[in-house]
Structures are given as C-alpha cells and as structure tokens.
Design a protein around this motif. Structure first.
Motif, PDB file in Angstrom:
ATOM      1  N   SER A  54       0.833  -1.210   0.000  1.00 38.51           N
ATOM      2  CA  SER A  54       0.000   0.000   0.000  1.00 38.51           C
ATOM      3  C   SER A  54       0.866   1.257   0.000  1.00 38.51           C
ATOM      4  O   SER A  54       0.534   2.254  -0.651  1.00 38.51           O
ATOM      5  CB  SER A  54      -0.924   0.003   1.222  1.00 38.51           C
TER       6      SER A  54
ATOM      7  N   GLU B 277       2.084   1.861  -3.425  1.00 39.76           N
ATOM      8  CA  GLU B 277       0.983   2.444  -4.194  1.00 39.76           C
ATOM      9  C   GLU B 277       0.842   3.934  -3.875  1.00 39.76           C
ATOM     10  O   GLU B 277       0.645   4.766  -4.780  1.00 39.76           O
ATOM     11  CB  GLU B 277      -0.299   1.690  -3.857  1.00 39.76           C
ATOM     12  N   LYS B 278       0.957   4.263  -2.603  1.00 41.27           N
ATOM     13  CA  LYS B 278       0.800   5.662  -2.179  1.00 41.27           C
ATOM     14  C   LYS B 278       1.877   6.561  -2.764  1.00 41.27           C
ATOM     15  O   LYS B 278       1.581   7.672  -3.236  1.00 41.27           O
ATOM     16  CB  LYS B 278       0.835   5.730  -0.652  1.00 41.27           C
TER      17      LYS B 278
ATOM     18  N   LEU C  52      -6.215  -2.898   7.492  1.00 41.40           N
ATOM     19  CA  LEU C  52      -5.587  -2.446   6.252  1.00 41.40           C
ATOM     20  C   LEU C  52      -6.378  -1.316   5.620  1.00 41.40           C
ATOM     21  O   LEU C  52      -5.819  -0.253   5.289  1.00 41.40           O
ATOM     22  CB  LEU C  52      -5.458  -3.600   5.260  1.00 41.40           C
ATOM     23  N   ASN C  53      -7.667  -1.495   5.466  1.00 39.48           N
ATOM     24  CA  ASN C  53      -8.458  -0.475   4.778  1.00 39.48           C
ATOM     25  C   ASN C  53      -8.631   0.787   5.611  1.00 39.48           C
ATOM     26  O   ASN C  53      -8.725   1.889   5.064  1.00 39.48           O
ATOM     27  CB  ASN C  53      -9.814  -1.059   4.367  1.00 39.48           C
TER      28      ASN C  53
ATOM     29  N   ARG D 104      -5.414   2.555   4.863  1.00 39.19           N
ATOM     30  CA  ARG D 104      -5.410   3.037   3.473  1.00 39.19           C
ATOM     31  C   ARG D 104      -6.288   4.283   3.329  1.00 39.19           C
ATOM     32  O   ARG D 104      -5.884   5.275   2.712  1.00 39.19           O
ATOM     33  CB  ARG D 104      -5.897   1.929   2.532  1.00 39.19           C
TER      34      ARG D 104
ATOM     35  N   LEU E 253      -5.899   6.416   0.198  1.00 40.19           N
ATOM     36  CA  LEU E 253      -5.981   5.313  -0.749  1.00 40.19           C
ATOM     37  C   LEU E 253      -7.356   4.662  -0.683  1.00 40.19           C
ATOM     38  O   LEU E 253      -7.975   4.605   0.385  1.00 40.19           O
ATOM     39  CB  LEU E 253      -4.916   4.252  -0.435  1.00 40.19           C
TER      40      LEU E 253
ATOM     41  N   VAL F  43      -9.254  -1.890  -0.423  1.00 39.05           N
ATOM     42  CA  VAL F  43      -9.090  -3.031  -1.320  1.00 39.05           C
ATOM     43  C   VAL F  43     -10.189  -4.041  -1.039  1.00 39.05           C
ATOM     44  O   VAL F  43     -10.668  -4.171   0.089  1.00 39.05           O
ATOM     45  CB  VAL F  43      -7.707  -3.693  -1.154  1.00 39.05           C
TER      46      VAL F  43
ATOM     47  N   TYR G  15      -4.965  -8.924  -3.046  1.00 39.66           N
ATOM     48  CA  TYR G  15      -4.184  -7.697  -3.204  1.00 39.66           C
ATOM     49  C   TYR G  15      -2.707  -7.967  -2.962  1.00 39.66           C
ATOM     50  O   TYR G  15      -1.843  -7.502  -3.716  1.00 39.66           O
ATOM     51  CB  TYR G  15      -4.689  -6.629  -2.228  1.00 39.66           C
TER      52      TYR G  15
END
Length: 411
Positions: free
Chosen positions: A111, A114-115, A171-172, A175, A180, A183, A189
């Motif tokens: 993550s 990705e960020k 996690l979410n 995010r 973000l 997912v 993921y």
C-alpha cells in the motif's frame, strides 16, 4: 537505481533479503531494508553493509508464544500502522519496493508503494500462501477449517474470508487515512497477478495454477564467509562429526525439556552434540565435554561439518541443510514447517519427526534414519541439484523489469 526491501518477521524472513541485497548492490543498485529491530537481524545486515530501517517492535517481542486468536487482528493493526508510518518515508526516492513477510506487513508495504507511486513486487518464501488446487492453505490460529471439508478450492475460499476478517479492517482503515481506496480482498491484493516464489524448484516444486503467473526465482541465499569461532572449530576437530540441534527463532514447545531430550537422544547413538541456543535458549544439561553450545553462527560452514542437522523446519534452515548435503531431522513447530519436514522425507534426505515435541525414543529413531549411510548418500546427491543463484536471478529480473518500465507486479 534505489531498491527498498521490506519485511516483518524473524531472522528467517530477513536472511533472504540479505542475499538479494548483496546481489542488487553487485549490479549497482542502492539498497535499504525495512525490518523489525531484532539484534540478530541488525547484526547480519550490518555485516554486509546494508542499512536497516527499523520498523515496529522487535519480532521476538511479539512471539513469546502462540498468539491468542483474539489478539491477531490487534497485532496485525499494529504491524500495518508501522508499515505506513516508517516505510512511507523510507520509500521516498526509491524506484521499486519488494514486500515479503507476514501477510499484514506485506499488505501495508504494498500500500505504501501504491501511495508513493512506485512499482512493487510481492514475494513469498514458501508456496503454502499461494492458492493452488494442489495443496491446502494454512489455517490461522483460532480459525480452523470446518471438519470434513477437504476440497482445496473450498479451503482456499475459506482462507480468503479468514484473512479478510483478521486483516481487512486494519488495512483499509489505514489506506483510507492515507488517501488510498479500500481493497476488496486482502489476500488477492497481496499476491497480485505475478507473485514471486523465492524457493528452490527441487526442494519446493511449484506445480502451477491458471489464477496467476508465479515467478520461481530459486532461494535467495547470501554467501556467508564468516569464520566459525575458534572454540567451535576445536570442538569439531576433537572427534567424529557431531549432531547439530537448533530451533532458530522458534520459542519451542516444551522448551525446558528440549535440550535434555536432544542431548540424551544424540548420546544414545554414540554421537557428540552442538546445540544452537536460539530463541528457545537451549543450554547444556551437564558439564561433560561432548556438548558445545553456539549462538549466532555461520550455518553454511557449520552444517557442512556435522553428521546430521536437527531443526525446526524453517524454509531457510531447510534449504541451508539441503545445500550442505548433510542429512536432516525436522521437528516442525508451526506454520509451514510440517511441509518442509514432509519434503525432506519425500526427498530421502532425512526424517520428519511426528509432532513438535520429541522424546528421547522418537528423536533417536529419527536420527537413526538420518545417520544411515543411504541417507547421507541421497543427501549428497540432492545437494548437487540445489540452485545457488536464486538471489542473482531475482536481482537481475527486478532491475531489468523496472528499467524497462514493466511493473514487476500488477494488481
């Protein structure tokens, strides 16, 4: 090119990154490693001149015993938050991130990549985390699979649900807090479409699945040229090759009885013993001169000089022992270790102990198998087939794909 390697786990999770880091630097890359600040891992990285960026608490502090099932989401949330907090800064200016270690740590690191907008690759050091019709998943503590359910595809569906329950919210939540999108499916993921499997294809053959394209690079092995301590060399040279007994970063079931049992079992076969103290704190049982205790040591050099290796079945230790051509007895404690024990038995390079807590009788029986001449001959033959270039293959592949602008992993 600047490469960030990220993990969260014990020494066994860090050692392969040492191998990859060394090969990447030989190709001109700058490398840093994000990992927990355990002393043994920090010393190993410092020994090859690779910077360690400490993440979270030492892994040893989180593993005094098997975690209570109710604590797993809480621990996962702590690990994921640490990834966002530390890895984000470490990733600035990097060209690619390699993520491995426990599932929540890898999810957090990916993550972060990705960020900050850099490509990433997801790596596993054992195939049991990769969905396949050919093998079942590992069950998480407190979430056993329903009795009677044996179909691998059904079990993998249940595995995905367990991972979502254990890690999805943490996690979410992180995010979302970092801008973000959430997912859908933590496991998918983390694995992505093209995960890397850093294991030897002889020791750990991947049979393939249409769901994704697995890249098996070979095991990431760091050449270790550290000399053995003088006192250990003197012990080795004072008699016939001893038996090594060590359980690495495992707290060990019935740890208080492990050393007496091991020493008595080895002595019953007329052999001397080298005890690896490890996290279990194995120690001498008396003052006889047929037992020697070591701490952190060059296992590549030591295993080549012993009659057999008794260990817990971690991926790295199993690979090192297999490469040495020395017979093994695997006493699996948890997670993927029964798998590696079974592979050793299937290859004929040693014995798989039944269960995590040996007795003098059961360990002596397993050692009798391992010490047989035919086992030594088979171990020698298999050792010649084990690849030593896995880290070099992975380093070149990583730099080539990033240099071409081809993402190493897509999600």
């Amino acid at each position: 090119m600047r490469v960030l390697l990220s993990t969260y786990g014990s020494r066994g999770d860090v050692e392969p990154l040492v191998g990859l880091a060394v090969r990447l630097r030989e190709l001109g890359a700058e490398v840093r490693v994000c990992a927990p600040p355990d002393e043994d891992s920090a010393r190993r990285l410092a020994g090859v001149g690779v910077p360690l960026v400490p993440v979270g608490r030492p892994a040893r502090a989180l593993a005094p015993a098997a975690p209570a099932p109710s604590s797993i989401p809480e621990r996962a949330a702590e690990v994921i938050a640490a990834q966002f907090e530390v890895v984000t800064e470490a990733a600035e200016g990097c060209d690619v991130l390699v993520a491995t270690g426990m599932m929540p740590a890898a999810a957090g690191a990916l993550s972060v990549a990705e960020k900050v907008g850099i490509p990433s690759v997801s790596v596993t050091f054992q195939q049991l985390t990769l969905p396949s019709p050919h093998h079942p998943p590992l069950a998480y503590p407190g979430r056993p699979f329903p009795p009677g359910v044996t179909g691998n595809r059904v079990l993998w569906d249940l595995d995905a649900r367990s991972i979502e329950v254990l890690f999805g919210e943490a996690l979410n939540g992180n995010r979302t807090a970092h801008g973000l999108p959430p997912v859908r499916g933590v496991r998918d993921y983390v694995i992505g479409d093209r995960p890397w499997l850093a294991t030897d294809p002889v020791l750990d053959p991947w049979r393939g699945t249409p769901e994704f394209d697995v890249v098996q690079t070979g095991a990431w092995i760091a050449p270790d040229d550290r000399p053995l301590p003088d006192e250990l060399v003197a012990f080795l040279e004072a008699g016939a090759p001893p038996v090594y007994v060590g359980f690495g970063s495992m707290p060990l079931h019935a740890a208080a009885d492990a050393a007496p049992v091991a020493v008595e079992a080895v002595r019953a076969l007329g052999r001397r013993v080298v005890l690896g103290s490890g996290w279990a704190g194995l120690a001498p049982v008396d003052d006889r001169d047929d037992c020697f205790v070591v701490g952190e040591v060059n296992q590549q050099a030591l295993f080549a000089r012993v009659a057999a290796v008794v260990h817990h079945g971690g991926a790295g230790t199993t690979t090192t022992a297999t490469r040495s051509g020395t017979p093994q007895v695997v006493v699996p404690q948890a997670a993927d270790q029964p798998y590696w024990a079974a592979r050793v038995a299937e290859l004929g390079t040693g014995a798989a102990h039944d269960g995590p807590t040996p007795t003098v009788g059961s360990l002596s029986a397993a050692l009798t198998t391992a010490l047989a001449p035919e086992t030594r001959a088979r171990a020698t033959d298999v050792a010649a087939t084990i690849r030593a270039d896995g880290a070099a293959v992975a380093a070149k592949l990583l730099l080539d794909t990033v240099g071409r602008g081809t993402p190493p992993m897509t999600t």
